[in-house]
Design a protein around this motif. Structure first.
Motif, short mmCIF file in Angstrom:
data_model
loop_
_atom_site.label_atom_id
_atom_site.label_comp_id
_atom_site.label_asym_id
_atom_site.label_seq_id
_atom_site.Cartn_x
_atom_site.Cartn_y
_atom_site.Cartn_z
N THR A 143 0.82 -1.21 0.00
CA THR A 143 0.00 0.00 0.00
C THR A 143 0.85 1.26 0.00
O THR A 143 0.36 2.33 0.38
CB THR A 143 -0.92 0.00 1.23
OG1 THR A 143 -0.11 -0.08 2.42
CG2 THR A 143 -1.87 -1.18 1.20
N TRP A 146 -0.38 4.15 -2.29
CA TRP A 146 -1.61 4.74 -1.75
C TRP A 146 -1.28 5.64 -0.57
O TRP A 146 -1.83 6.74 -0.45
CB TRP A 146 -2.56 3.61 -1.32
CG TRP A 146 -3.94 4.07 -1.00
CD1 TRP A 146 -5.03 4.07 -1.84
CD2 TRP A 146 -4.41 4.61 0.25
NE1 TRP A 146 -6.12 4.55 -1.20
CE2 TRP A 146 -5.78 4.90 0.09
CE3 TRP A 146 -3.81 4.87 1.46
CZ2 TRP A 146 -6.54 5.45 1.11
CZ3 TRP A 146 -4.57 5.42 2.48
CH2 TRP A 146 -5.92 5.70 2.30
N HIS A 147 -0.39 5.21 0.30
CA HIS A 147 -0.02 6.02 1.46
C HIS A 147 0.80 7.24 1.06
O HIS A 147 0.66 8.32 1.66
CB HIS A 147 0.77 5.18 2.46
CG HIS A 147 -0.09 4.33 3.34
ND1 HIS A 147 -0.43 3.04 3.02
CD2 HIS A 147 -0.68 4.58 4.53
CE1 HIS A 147 -1.19 2.54 3.98
NE2 HIS A 147 -1.35 3.45 4.91
N LEU A 183 -8.38 1.62 10.20
CA LEU A 183 -7.63 0.62 9.45
C LEU A 183 -6.14 0.99 9.47
O LEU A 183 -5.78 2.15 9.25
CB LEU A 183 -8.13 0.52 8.02
CG LEU A 183 -7.41 -0.44 7.07
CD1 LEU A 183 -7.51 -1.86 7.57
CD2 LEU A 183 -7.96 -0.31 5.66
N ASP A 185 -2.09 -0.68 8.30
CA ASP A 185 -1.32 -1.69 7.58
C ASP A 185 -0.13 -2.08 8.44
O ASP A 185 0.80 -1.29 8.65
CB ASP A 185 -0.83 -1.13 6.23
CG ASP A 185 -0.22 -2.20 5.35
OD1 ASP A 185 -0.13 -3.36 5.82
OD2 ASP A 185 0.16 -1.90 4.21
N TYR A 373 -3.42 -6.66 8.02
CA TYR A 373 -4.19 -5.43 8.24
C TYR A 373 -4.85 -5.51 9.61
O TYR A 373 -5.29 -6.59 10.03
CB TYR A 373 -5.25 -5.22 7.17
CG TYR A 373 -4.70 -4.98 5.78
CD1 TYR A 373 -3.44 -4.45 5.60
CD2 TYR A 373 -5.46 -5.28 4.64
CE1 TYR A 373 -2.93 -4.22 4.34
CE2 TYR A 373 -4.95 -5.06 3.37
CZ TYR A 373 -3.69 -4.53 3.23
OH TYR A 373 -3.19 -4.30 1.98
N GLY A 590 -2.63 -7.31 -1.30
CA GLY A 590 -2.81 -6.20 -0.37
C GLY A 590 -3.80 -5.17 -0.86
O GLY A 590 -4.79 -4.86 -0.19
N MET A 591 -3.58 -4.62 -2.06
CA MET A 591 -4.47 -3.58 -2.58
C MET A 591 -5.82 -4.14 -2.97
O MET A 591 -6.81 -3.40 -3.00
CB MET A 591 -3.81 -2.91 -3.80
CG MET A 591 -2.63 -2.03 -3.45
SD MET A 591 -3.05 -0.73 -2.26
CE MET A 591 -4.26 0.20 -3.19
N TRP A 594 -7.43 -3.74 0.32
CA TRP A 594 -7.32 -2.41 0.91
C TRP A 594 -8.36 -1.45 0.33
O TRP A 594 -9.04 -0.73 1.06
CB TRP A 594 -5.91 -1.87 0.68
CG TRP A 594 -5.65 -0.54 1.30
CD1 TRP A 594 -5.81 0.68 0.75
CD2 TRP A 594 -5.18 -0.31 2.64
NE1 TRP A 594 -5.46 1.67 1.63
CE2 TRP A 594 -5.07 1.09 2.80
CE3 TRP A 594 -4.83 -1.14 3.70
CZ2 TRP A 594 -4.62 1.67 3.99
CZ3 TRP A 594 -4.38 -0.56 4.87
CH2 TRP A 594 -4.28 0.82 5.01
N VAL A 598 -11.40 0.63 2.18
CA VAL A 598 -11.50 2.10 2.15
C VAL A 598 -12.86 2.54 1.63
O VAL A 598 -13.44 3.52 2.11
CB VAL A 598 -10.36 2.68 1.31
CG1 VAL A 598 -10.52 4.18 1.12
CG2 VAL A 598 -9.01 2.38 1.95
N ILE A 604 -8.23 5.74 7.99
CA ILE A 604 -6.91 5.15 7.85
C ILE A 604 -5.97 5.82 8.86
O ILE A 604 -5.97 7.04 9.02
CB ILE A 604 -6.35 5.32 6.43
CG1 ILE A 604 -7.40 4.86 5.40
CG2 ILE A 604 -5.07 4.54 6.26
CD1 ILE A 604 -7.80 3.42 5.54
#
Length: 962
Positions: A143, A146-147, A183, A185, A373, A590-591, A594, A598, A604
């Motif tokens: 992720t 995204w982060h 949430l 990670d 997660y 993962g994604m 994720w 979301v 998050i």
């Protein structure tokens, strides 16, 4: 001929350097008389050039090409640009012609320019290679991209992690943990796998634990695989000293006809370098198993820096041409680059498996092989129920034909499918549970689910509270009693019985099994994952946009593990606060999970919110609250450097002068020195008490009335003396010892001498002596009956725990916000009288201290005659001295201020859950027991708290929660 008079005048001074600009006092060497003759042609040519230049300057418009420039400035008007009648008559014709010319030029179609490619299109050919190159230094989570778009990223522990969001969301994140869902990670946590015989595994792991600290690896509930366990690991046979840190572990449920067991141990990345060699030593796993070499025709996934463009052309040249980059013959023959999954900093030839030929134990390093997660909050249960659907069985055609996928092979086994159906029934019953905190702590559920991208909603769900019905306390009581819920009378009695059985006993043992434990299944799921391109193509073929993609592709089943995370388990307040679920997935997915999470409206959180979660739970956070562990020592050193750099970044006039505030160590906590000083105080008090008792026994008269002998030398009385006396008694003895180590101190040969007692019996005894564990004394919980706190009890406890520090929670009784490295001090009798006036009374103040460091720096900078200074009295070199900070070595940390210091704070902030300032830290066991013994019942457990940059003390209630 043209004659120059200057050449004929011999008296004209010669000016070296040629012509000089400006007026000259002596004429500049030029002739002052009129010339006698001139050349007509040259003269006329020069005058003609001057006249033409003057006419050109007069007729040309200045600035712009408009006719307004021909007008004086005082006659110009803004309306002349669109209304030519405001111009003078002599300029109207010119303005009309220019206006028509501009209209005609605007009507012509401009030449189309080449459209620049978007940033995504310009970087498409080298973006993946660039990401792969950047992952060779710091590990990226799945992720990460995204982060990186939404978080402040920090590089810690060899990873690139999200610290906190770029937008303000501190209070919304707390509300999410309290009433919704947060949430995180946690895939950066390291997983170590052990395989071998159960008895040999337990005998090897028993060297790292002790039953005095709580459940170990051999706990019945954890050994069956139904619960996740947690403990503090130590070096082999070194308990109670040399701890390594906290770990969580998970046993695989027993399989029929198989005696070998499988164990996963999860640890913080800073602890891996200490834990992994210790596990190899106790398990005798010294034989490294190297991975197989790659075939000659297959290149490595990670490209070498600088080889992205074999043709020699740079990316900038390709972008300027505006054409799409074509693959050459060499590029076409090579396979396309692949996205890196897992640890890219590790060499492909580095061993990750070790085995033992004597014990038969196999140790595998599964770091970054499993995605983890964490969902925190009461509605994390509802979020998982919304996105996870139990996998459906394969059709008859795919079930009979051989397949390379894991799910069709799994469906052929009837026993596995029966377990899967039972797991689906348990998961269905789990959906009816009101809150996550109602389940047994550490519950484990194995499940195979369908790809959550198939049911991805079209829009983001904004209101998460609407997905779960708000159940009142009366409804919960009815649920626990076995009756039907109000408004749900049609629910079958069998489902209510299953739900109640699930809440009381947890998930059955056979339902905790999961294919995720098998490496072959994990690799198969990762390799056959549906690509986003194929998924978008399937969405485009759906008749109703936004509906579910049916039928489910055969590669759309994923094995997972759901692990329950208990909330607050210490104290009597806010029980089960912060409970949630951990979702374990195979690598590469993962994604895929994720984004659906979301889209369900969860909040998050990053590293900062994980720290606040531990603070609100009242639980120690690793490595902040583990100063006796090697990882905790490294963290404190790194934190000190960071704070010092931030302190020196400010100008000296804008820094806090910690010397005047009486703060010896604002950026670190000298735990070792504190433990040594309190050990000396204890020894000094015992010596003086023995001498006092002997003197009183000799001088006692039989006819005189018996009264208790004075004991100003005891440890208890030392703390109640005036500040001047306590400083003389404590500081005088300690200051001499700091220069020369005392032979009376225990020497264990380790780096750290002080200990943190983790014996549950001892901690419960301390907790009972501190009193009720409640913030601000608002709600007093059940107090466990403890033996009276007298001198004999204190002596017995200190004999068992020498040079020990205990982890405590401090709740402010009035306003204030504790900060990191705040001092915990002992109140005097006068201070407690201030507290008797009211709960909101202000605490005492620390008198300002003299700045000795400034007097050392100034003479060294302003000394003009260094020869007058005697060599024997010359001050020490001040190269490492910083204005506002005490230089090393530090004086007595216990008696430096007017109040005796007990310890320091490691975490502190205003607690939104308690409604007051709360701090977590460590205090000396000897000092705490002496303070509690001196205080009365009403003020027992009241201490003082002072921030490093403040002179004001605040009253706080100390609690030792178990």
């Amino acid at each position: 001929s043209d004659v120059h008079t200057s050449a004929e005048n011999p008296k004209a001074p010669h000016r070296p350097g040629g012509w000089v600009r400006g007026h000259h006092k002596d004429g500049g060497g030029y002739a002052r008389e009129m010339p006698k003759c001139i050349t007509a042609v040259a003269f006329a040519r020069a005058r003609s050039a001057e006249v033409s230049a003057m006419m050109k300057a007069v007729t040309k418009t200045t600035g712009s090409c408009h006719v307004f420039g021909a007008l004086p400035k005082h006659m110009r008007r803004r309306a002349m640009s669109h209304n030519t009648k405001r111009l003078p008559c002599r300029l109207r014709d010119v303005a009309n012609r220019m206006r028509e010319k501009s209209l005609q030029s605007g009507s012509k179609k401009k030449k189309e320019q080449a459209k620049n490619k978007s940033r995504k299109a310009r970087r498409r050919h080298n973006l993946l290679l660039e990401f792969n190159r950047r992952q060779r230094k710091n590990i990226w989570l799945e992720t990460h991209i995204w982060h990186a778009k939404r978080f402040h990223m920090v590089k810690k522990w060899g990873y690139c992690l999200g610290d906190r969001p770029t937008y303000k969301c501190y209070r919304p994140s707390y509300r999410a943990m309290s009433s919704h869902c947060l949430l995180q990670d946690l895939s950066y946590y390291c997983c170590i796998e052990l395989q071998g015989e159960e008895d040999r595994l337990l005998s090897a792991l028993a060297q790292l634990t002790s039953k005095e600290t709580g459940p170990t690896f051999a706990a019945v509930s954890s050994l069956s695989g139904q619960r996740q366990g947690s403990l503090v690991a130590y070096r082999a046979n070194k308990y109670p000293s040399q701890p390594l840190g906290p770990v969580t572990f998970l046993w695989r449920p027993r399989a029929r006809g198989c005696s070998r067991r499988q164990l996963w141990i999860w640890a913080h990345p800073t602890m891996k370098q200490d834990l992994l060699p210790e596990l190899q030593a106790v398990c005798q796993c010294s034989e490294a198993v190297y991975p197989p070499a790659l075939p000659a025709g297959i290149p490595a996934e990670v490209p070498i820096h600088g080889e992205e463009h074999p043709s020699g052309k740079s990316s900038e040249t390709e972008q300027m041409t505006g054409t799409k980059r074509k693959r050459s013959g060499e590029d076409a023959s090579e396979p396309p680059a692949k996205k890196i999954l897992g640890d890219a900093t590790r060499s492909p030839t580095t061993p990750v498996t070790w085995r033992s030929s004597t014990t038969g134990i196999v140790l595998n390093d599964l770091t970054m092989e499993i995605v983890r997660y964490r969902l925190i909050g009461p509605q994390s249960h509802a979020v998982l129920a919304d996105i996870l659907e139990a996998a459906t069985e394969c059709d008859e055609e795919s079930g009979t034909q051989p397949s390379s996928l894991w799910w069709p092979e799994h469906c052929r086994d009837e026993n596995k499918m029966n377990v899967h159906k039972q797991q689906a029934d348990v998961y269905h019953a789990l959906k009816g549970v009101y809150s996550t905190g109602e389940l047994p702590p550490g519950t484990v559920l194995g499940l195979s689910v369908e790809d959550p991208r198939l049911t991805l909603p079209s829009n983001l769900s904004q209101n998460l509270a609407d997905s779960t019905e708000v159940v009142t306390e009366r409804t919960r009581l009815v649920l626990c009693s076995g009756g039907p819920l109000p408004g749900h009378a049609d629910v079958p009695e069998a489902e209510e019985e299953k739900r109640r059985e699930l809440m009381l006993r947890g998930v059955p043992e056979h339902c905790c099994q999961s294919p995720l434990w098998e490496k072959a299944v994990r690799d198969n799921v990762t390799q056959h994952k549906i690509s986003e391109q194929e998924l978008n193509r399937m969405r485009s073929e759906v008749l109703v946009p936004g509906s579910r993609l049916t039928p489910t592709p055969p590669q759309g089943r994923v094995p997972i593990l759901l692990v329950h995370q208990p909330g607050k388990q210490v104290g009597q307040e806010m029980s089960c606060w912060g409970a949630g679920w951990d979702l374990l997935l195979p690598k590469g997915w993962g994604m895929a999970f994720w984004v659906p999470l979301v889209y369900r409206g969860v909040r998050i959180g990053g590293l900062h919110m994980g720290l606040k979660h531990s603070q609100n739970k009242g639980a120690p956070h690793f490595p902040h609250d583990y100063p006796d562990c090697p990882a905790g020592v490294r963290f404190q050193e790194e934190q000190e450097r960071e704070f010092l750099v931030r302190f020196k970044r400010r100008p000296p006039a804008k820094r806090t002068n910690y010397v005047k505030h009486g703060c010896l160590a604002p950026f670190r906590c000298p735990w070792q020195q504190l433990a040594e000083e309190w050990e000396l105080i204890l020894v000094e008090g015992e010596e003086r008490r023995g001498a006092s008792q002997a003197q009183s026994a000799v001088m006692e008269e039989p006819m005189a009335p018996r009264r208790e002998a004075p004991k100003p030398q005891s440890l208890v009385t030392v703390l109640s003396l005036p500040p001047e006396s306590s400083q003389r008694l404590v500081g005088g003895r300690v200051a001499s010892v700091l220069k020369e180590p005392s032979p009376q101190l225990p020497v264990t040969g380790a780096l750290l001498v002080f200990l943190l007692p983790r014996n549950r019996k001892s901690l419960k005894l301390l907790s009972g002596w501190c009193g009720p564990t409640s913030s601000r004394g608002q709600r007093s919980g059940r107090v466990v009956a403890a033996p009276p706190l007298d001198r004999s009890a204190v002596a017995r406890f200190l004999d068992a725990h020498e040079m020990s520090l205990v982890w405590v929670r401090l709740s402010l009784l009035s306003k204030g916000k504790p900060e990191v490295h705040a001092m915990v001090c002992v109140p005097t009798a006068e201070d407690l009288q201030l507290l008797s006036k009211g709960p909101g009374s202000s605490g005492p103040r620390e008198p300002p201290h003299r700045d000795h460091v400034k007097s050392r720096i100034k003479p060294a900078a302003t000394a003009a005659v260094p020869a007058k200074v005697d060599s024997s009295e010359e001050p020490e070199p001040d190269s490492d001295v910083t204005l506002g900070l005490w230089p090393d070595p530090l004086p007595s940390v216990a008696s430096h201020c007017s109040r005796v210091t007990l310890g320091w704070v490691t975490q502190g902030d205003f607690s939104l859950s308690a409604g007051c300032g709360e701090a977590l830290g460590f205090v000396s066991v000897a000092g705490l027991l002496g303070t509690l013994a001196e205080q009365s019942g009403g003020h027992r457990g009241v201490l003082l708290l002072r921030n490093p940059a403040s002179l004001h003390y605040r009253f706080a209630k100390v609690n030792v929660e178990v």
